[in-house]
Design a protein around this motif. Structure first.
Motif, mmCIF file in Angstrom:
data_model
loop_
_atom_site.group_PDB
_atom_site.id
_atom_site.type_symbol
_atom_site.label_atom_id
_atom_site.label_comp_id
_atom_site.label_asym_id
_atom_site.label_seq_id
_atom_site.Cartn_x
_atom_site.Cartn_y
_atom_site.Cartn_z
ATOM 1 N N THR A 174 0.817 -1.220 0.000
ATOM 2 C CA THR A 174 0.000 0.000 0.000
ATOM 3 C C THR A 174 0.850 1.269 0.000
ATOM 4 O OG1 THR A 174 -0.053 -0.198 2.402
ATOM 5 C CG2 THR A 174 -1.938 -1.090 1.190
ATOM 6 N N GLY A 175 2.119 1.147 0.373
ATOM 7 C CA GLY A 175 2.987 2.320 0.411
ATOM 8 C C GLY A 175 4.310 1.967 1.073
ATOM 9 N N ILE A 176 5.165 2.965 1.234
ATOM 10 C CA ILE A 176 6.500 2.743 1.815
ATOM 11 C C ILE A 176 6.743 3.803 2.879
ATOM 12 C CG2 ILE A 176 8.980 2.595 1.342
ATOM 13 C CD1 ILE A 176 8.430 1.799 -1.470
ATOM 14 N N GLN A 177 7.291 3.388 4.021
ATOM 15 C CA GLN A 177 7.573 4.370 5.067
ATOM 16 C C GLN A 177 8.735 5.281 4.640
ATOM 17 O OE1 GLN A 177 8.950 2.893 8.829
ATOM 18 N NE2 GLN A 177 10.322 1.388 7.947
ATOM 19 N N GLY A 178 8.875 6.405 5.310
ATOM 20 C CA GLY A 178 9.941 7.343 4.991
ATOM 21 C C GLY A 178 11.271 6.927 5.607
ATOM 22 N N SER A 179 12.352 7.367 4.976
ATOM 23 C CA SER A 179 13.712 7.054 5.457
ATOM 24 C C SER A 179 14.580 8.301 5.401
ATOM 25 C CB SER A 179 14.409 6.033 4.540
ATOM 26 O OG SER A 179 13.687 4.858 4.423
ATOM 27 N N ARG A 180 15.443 8.434 6.397
ATOM 28 C CA ARG A 180 16.481 9.481 6.323
ATOM 29 C C ARG A 180 17.809 8.849 6.736
ATOM 30 N NH1 ARG A 180 14.072 14.965 9.041
ATOM 31 N NH2 ARG A 180 15.977 15.835 8.121
ATOM 32 N N TRP A 181 18.842 9.146 5.959
ATOM 33 C CA TRP A 181 20.190 8.652 6.282
ATOM 34 C C TRP A 181 21.087 9.838 6.609
ATOM 35 C CZ3 TRP A 181 22.340 4.399 2.423
ATOM 36 C CH2 TRP A 181 21.582 3.226 2.589
ATOM 37 N N PHE A 182 21.926 9.646 7.630
ATOM 38 C CA PHE A 182 22.892 10.680 8.015
ATOM 39 C C PHE A 182 24.283 10.057 8.148
ATOM 40 C CE2 PHE A 182 18.773 11.859 9.589
ATOM 41 C CZ PHE A 182 18.681 13.227 9.390
ATOM 42 N N LEU A 183 25.297 10.877 7.858
ATOM 43 C CA LEU A 183 26.676 10.479 8.149
ATOM 44 C C LEU A 183 27.190 11.441 9.213
ATOM 45 C CD1 LEU A 183 29.219 8.792 7.408
ATOM 46 C CD2 LEU A 183 29.805 10.609 5.792
ATOM 47 N N VAL A 184 27.710 10.886 10.300
ATOM 48 C CA VAL A 184 28.202 11.714 11.410
ATOM 49 C C VAL A 184 29.710 11.559 11.489
ATOM 50 C CG1 VAL A 184 28.021 12.163 13.889
ATOM 51 C CG2 VAL A 184 26.043 11.240 12.639
ATOM 52 N N GLU A 185 30.407 12.673 11.562
ATOM 53 C CA GLU A 185 31.867 12.607 11.737
ATOM 54 C C GLU A 185 32.238 13.355 13.007
ATOM 55 O OE1 GLU A 185 34.739 12.626 8.422
ATOM 56 O OE2 GLU A 185 35.530 14.452 9.369
ATOM 57 N N LEU A 186 33.023 12.691 13.859
ATOM 58 C CA LEU A 186 33.506 13.294 15.105
ATOM 59 C C LEU A 186 35.022 13.376 15.013
ATOM 60 C CD1 LEU A 186 31.384 11.155 17.614
ATOM 61 C CD2 LEU A 186 30.852 13.419 16.702
ATOM 62 N N ARG A 187 35.547 14.569 15.219
ATOM 63 C CA ARG A 187 36.994 14.748 15.125
ATOM 64 C C ARG A 187 37.570 15.153 16.472
ATOM 65 N NH1 ARG A 187 34.571 16.757 10.912
ATOM 66 N NH2 ARG A 187 34.490 18.840 11.864
ATOM 67 N N GLY A 188 38.426 14.273 17.021
ATOM 68 C CA GLY A 188 39.088 14.554 18.295
ATOM 69 C C GLY A 188 40.591 14.576 18.074
ATOM 70 N N GLU A 189 41.311 13.859 18.956
ATOM 71 C CA GLU A 189 42.768 13.876 18.832
ATOM 72 C C GLU A 189 43.314 12.521 19.255
ATOM 73 O OE1 GLU A 189 46.203 17.097 19.962
ATOM 74 O OE2 GLU A 189 44.677 16.648 21.473
ATOM 75 N N SER A 190 44.260 12.005 18.474
ATOM 76 C CA SER A 190 44.861 10.727 18.821
ATOM 77 C C SER A 190 45.871 10.924 19.964
ATOM 78 C CB SER A 190 45.548 10.131 17.594
ATOM 79 O OG SER A 190 45.884 8.798 17.866
ATOM 80 N N ALA A 191 46.028 9.876 20.778
ATOM 81 C CA ALA A 191 46.972 9.972 21.907
ATOM 82 C C ALA A 191 47.393 8.562 22.307
ATOM 83 C CB ALA A 191 46.295 10.671 23.090
ATOM 84 N N HIS A 192 48.415 8.476 23.130
ATOM 85 C CA HIS A 192 48.927 7.185 23.577
ATOM 86 C C HIS A 192 47.995 6.606 24.650
ATOM 87 C CE1 HIS A 192 51.513 4.083 25.169
ATOM 88 N NE2 HIS A 192 52.416 4.334 24.204
ATOM 89 N N ALA A 193 47.554 5.341 24.437
ATOM 90 C CA ALA A 193 46.584 4.733 25.355
ATOM 91 C C ALA A 193 47.173 4.508 26.749
ATOM 92 C CB ALA A 193 46.087 3.409 24.773
ATOM 93 N N GLY A 194 48.493 4.393 26.818
ATOM 94 C CA GLY A 194 49.109 4.104 28.110
ATOM 95 C C GLY A 194 49.470 5.340 28.892
ATOM 96 N N THR A 195 49.579 6.477 28.228
ATOM 97 C CA THR A 195 50.108 7.650 28.925
ATOM 98 C C THR A 195 49.129 8.810 29.026
ATOM 99 O OG1 THR A 195 50.991 8.499 26.842
ATOM 100 C CG2 THR A 195 52.462 7.105 28.169
ATOM 101 N N ALA A 196 48.229 8.955 28.057
ATOM 102 C CA ALA A 196 47.355 10.142 28.054
ATOM 103 C C ALA A 196 46.293 10.023 29.148
ATOM 104 C CB ALA A 196 46.686 10.291 26.694
ATOM 105 N N PRO A 197 46.258 10.923 30.137
ATOM 106 C CA PRO A 197 45.220 10.871 31.175
ATOM 107 C C PRO A 197 43.838 11.010 30.544
ATOM 108 C CG PRO A 197 46.909 12.516 31.694
ATOM 109 C CD PRO A 197 47.170 12.061 30.300
ATOM 110 N N LEU A 198 42.860 10.280 31.098
ATOM 111 C CA LEU A 198 41.503 10.328 30.542
ATOM 112 C C LEU A 198 40.983 11.763 30.517
ATOM 113 C CD1 LEU A 198 39.665 7.187 32.022
ATOM 114 C CD2 LEU A 198 41.249 7.359 30.084
ATOM 115 N N SER A 199 41.351 12.532 31.537
ATOM 116 C CA SER A 199 40.841 13.903 31.632
ATOM 117 C C SER A 199 41.368 14.797 30.512
ATOM 118 C CB SER A 199 41.237 14.500 32.990
ATOM 119 O OG SER A 199 42.660 14.498 33.083
ATOM 120 N N MET A 200 42.450 14.391 29.865
ATOM 121 C CA MET A 200 43.035 15.245 28.822
ATOM 122 C C MET A 200 42.691 14.778 27.408
ATOM 123 S SD MET A 200 46.789 15.959 30.435
ATOM 124 C CE MET A 200 47.323 16.902 29.019
#
Ligand code: GLV
Ligand code: MN
Ligand code: MN
Length: 426
Positions: free
Chosen positions: A226-252
């Motif tokens: 009888t019909g087709i429901q509506g669709s919306r597609w989005f692409l999300v990009e988040l840009r942060g900063e790479s760091a060393h997993a062993g040394t970078a404090p979580l707070s930073m």
């Protein structure tokens, strides 16, 4: 015109021939699913896609159909009518698959159209109007997002060059892949993109597997869509900063994965729906540099949001970007909408023809909307459009385990044949 049954036509639909062709097509891109099911990976504009289309052309030409392609590489195979100047009836679907797809999604609609046309030939029927079998380019959106590019461009919903810069997972641009394929198809006649000489098709009828559980659960043979429901597609990009997993404090840290989790949690709250009608999916995630001991510098994720109500689609869809921006703590955010298909209702001219054909053939039929999007969605503004569903085992789709039986698919092709005949006489 309306007639109860076209007995010769319905009898000429061959269950075996249609199944054999499906299985031949399923070899082009054959994969094995996690449970051992035989599936298909046939990306659009790939050599496998081209091989499948060439096979379809060979089958079409063997029954006197004339091929042509347009600027989006949509493929048409035309059966001439008694009055060739009349607007044609279009039928078809798509031949590309999901990356881990089944053997029936899309390709069955194309082969059912071929079977219906071949049955007309064998029953000695030349319809009043021409019938064109169409294989739309990139319905799935699995390689190049979004899906339905071929039908959107044909229908004038979007300009032909809209997606030129869209890249696949290997950085190949859609525009380049398309140009390359078109060059390989230089032997095929070219037709203008879209409505030819200002004349829209007379009607569009698409056969497809249901891809959901209702028909099987309710013991029905045919879905009158009888019909087709509506669709919306989005692409999300988040840009942060790479760091060393062993040394970078979580707070930073400016950790893009952690901000993605905040964003998705907020979106889950936005999309909460006690009625369970709304569909919200995050299913593709890219993380850079994607290393266990480097904090993620960049994340991209996709959103697929669907609803049958245009109001809900608009209001919640428009709230997606602000919700993400309010949720993230450390990253820069880009939200790009890549697909916006409003809900559509199909035309009574087509739905009632499907209902009549199913009844005349003694099949149990259910009126139902489609949760999946389809090329038919974009044909609605052009001409009376509609779809025919057949059951999917356990409702499974976009999965190698997708299955509809030879008999179920033959029943769908018989209904399609009768509908095309009726509509092409009108
Ligand atoms: C089509 O493949 C869809 O995702 O609905
Ligand atoms: Mn499909
Ligand atoms: Mn699909």
């Amino acid at each position: 015109m309306s007639e109860a049954v076209a007995p010769n036509l319905v009898a000429a639909v061959s269950e075996q021939r249609q199944w054999d062709r499906l299985m031949q097509m399923a070899r082009l891109g054959a994969i094995t699913g996690a449970d051992g099911s035989p599936g298909v990976n046939r990306p659009c504009l790939s050599p496998l896609d081209r091989e499948a289309r060439r096979l379809l052309i060979a089958w079409g030409e063997s029954i006197g159909l004339t091929p042509s392609i347009d600027a989006l590489n949509n493929l048409f195979l035309r059966m001439e009518g008694r009055e060739p100047g009349l607007a044609p009836v279009l039928t078809g679907s798509h031949m590309d698959s999901q990356p881990a797809g089944g053997r029936f999604d899309g390709i069955w609609g194309v082969l059912a159209g071929l079977e219906a046309i071949q049955a007309m030939r064998e029953a000695g029927i030349t319809p009043r109007r021409p019938i064109e079998l169409v294989a739309w380019t990139n319905e799935e959106g699995g390689r190049f997002a979004p899906g339905c590019m071929g039908s959107m461009a044909y229908a004038g919903h979007s300009a032909a060059d809209t997606w030129d810069a869209v890249e696949d997972g290997e950085g190949i641009r859609f525009g380049d892949a398309l140009r390359e394929q078109l060059a390989l198809e230089a032997d095929l006649p070219r037709r203008p993109l879209g409505v030819v000489e200002g004349r829209a098709p007379h009607a569009y009828v698409e056969a497809h597997i249901e891809q959901g559980p209702r028909l099987e659960a309710e013991g029905q043979d045919i879905g009158i869509v009888t019909g087709i429901q509506g669709s919306r597609w989005f692409l999300v990009e988040l840009r942060g900063e790479s760091a060393h997993a062993g040394t970078a404090p979580l707070s930073m840290r400016r950790d893009a994965v952690q901000d993605m989790l905040r964003a998705i949690t907020a979106l889950n709250a936005l999309m909460d729906d006690p009625t369970d009608i709304l569909r919200f999916t995050v299913a593709r995630i890219e993380v850079h540099p994607n290393s266990s001991n480097s904090v993620a510098e960049r994340v991209r994720f996709t959103i697929d949001f669907r609803h049958p109500s245009a109001t809900v689609l608009t209001e919640r869809g428009d709230a997606i970007a602000p919700t993400i921006r309010a949720a993230v703590q450390h990253c820069e955010v880009t939200v790009t909408e890549r697909f916006h298909a409003l809900p559509v209702d199909f035309a009574p001219q087509v739905t009632e023809a499907v209902a009549r054909a199913a009844a005349a053939q003694g099949l149990r039929a259910l009126r139902m909307p489609s949760g999946a999007f389809h090329d038919a969605q974009f044909m609605v503004p052009l001409c009376p459009s509609g779809m025919i569903f057949v059951p999917s085992r356990k409702g499974i789709s976009h999965n190698p385990a997708e299955y509809s039986s030879p008999a179920q698919l033959a029943a769908g092709a018989r209904v399609l044949a009768q509908v095309l005949h009726e509509v092409a006489e009108g």
